[in-house]
Design a protein around this motif. Structure first.
Motif, PDB file in Angstrom:
ATOM      1  N   ASP A   3     -19.278   2.077  31.680  1.00  0.00           N
ATOM      2  CA  ASP A   3     -19.675   3.073  32.671  1.00  0.00           C
ATOM      3  C   ASP A   3     -21.185   2.964  32.885  1.00  0.00           C
ATOM      4  O   ASP A   3     -21.968   3.476  32.082  1.00  0.00           O
ATOM      5  N   LEU A   5     -23.160   4.372  35.003  1.00  0.00           N
ATOM      6  CA  LEU A   5     -23.838   5.643  35.279  1.00  0.00           C
ATOM      7  C   LEU A   5     -24.175   6.380  33.992  1.00  0.00           C
ATOM      8  O   LEU A   5     -25.281   6.922  33.850  1.00  0.00           O
ATOM      9  N   SER A   6     -23.252   6.399  33.038  1.00  0.00           N
ATOM     10  CA  SER A   6     -23.559   7.088  31.784  1.00  0.00           C
ATOM     11  C   SER A   6     -24.625   6.338  31.000  1.00  0.00           C
ATOM     12  O   SER A   6     -25.467   6.956  30.343  1.00  0.00           O
ATOM     13  N   ARG A   9     -27.851   7.299  32.638  1.00  0.00           N
ATOM     14  CA  ARG A   9     -28.234   8.667  32.268  1.00  0.00           C
ATOM     15  C   ARG A   9     -28.793   8.716  30.846  1.00  0.00           C
ATOM     16  O   ARG A   9     -29.760   9.419  30.581  1.00  0.00           O
ATOM     17  N   ARG A  10     -28.173   7.980  29.933  1.00  0.00           N
ATOM     18  CA  ARG A  10     -28.677   7.947  28.557  1.00  0.00           C
ATOM     19  C   ARG A  10     -30.079   7.358  28.505  1.00  0.00           C
ATOM     20  O   ARG A  10     -30.960   7.882  27.826  1.00  0.00           O
ATOM     21  N   SER A  13     -32.516   9.844  30.040  1.00  0.00           N
ATOM     22  CA  SER A  13     -32.721  10.975  29.131  1.00  0.00           C
ATOM     23  C   SER A  13     -33.619  10.584  27.970  1.00  0.00           C
ATOM     24  O   SER A  13     -34.487  11.354  27.556  1.00  0.00           O
TER      25      SER A  13
END
Length: 122
Positions: A3, A5-6, A9-10, A13
């Motif tokens: 994935d 996108l995840s 994002r990680r 972040s």
């Protein structure tokens, strides 16, 4: 299943956390000189941290989309990021009358702090 996108994002972040820590350290370093200098550093770095969060929400939110939409979201996220930084810098200098050098140091420190987060991802 992979994935992207995840994973994005990680990574974003992690960069935001590094930027926040670097901003806090830089603000503490300016504290012995003057409280306003420390505040200016925190505002400058905080602007970059907030802008990175806004950019992440815009660019990586919304799930899987066609390539044109994804590219538009990335560009809009980047534009929102630098607009946020510019607005906070103007507020810091013109409205709150914060010292310019520590404000700029905060922006630079927070911007550069994203690099280790990306390098340590590998």
């Amino acid at each position: 299943m992979h994935d992207p996108l995840s994973a994005g994002r990680r990574l974003a972040s992690r960069a935001i956390v590094w930027q926040a820590i670097a901003t806090a350290v830089a603000s503490l370093a300016f504290l012995p000189f003057d409280v306003r200098d420390a505040l200016a550093t925190a505002v400058g770095g905080g602007a970059v941290v907030a802008a990175a969060a806004v950019s992440m929400l815009i660019a990586l939110g919304g799930g899987i989309r066609p390539a044109g939409v994804a590219m538009a979201r990335l560009l809009l996220g980047m534009a929102a990021k630098w607009a946020t930084v510019a607005i906070v810098i103007v507020l810091g200098l013109a409205v709150w009358r914060l010292p310019p050098m520590p404000l700029l140091v905060g922006v630079i420190v927070a911007t550069v702090a994203a690099v280790p987060a990306q390098l340590l991802n590998r």
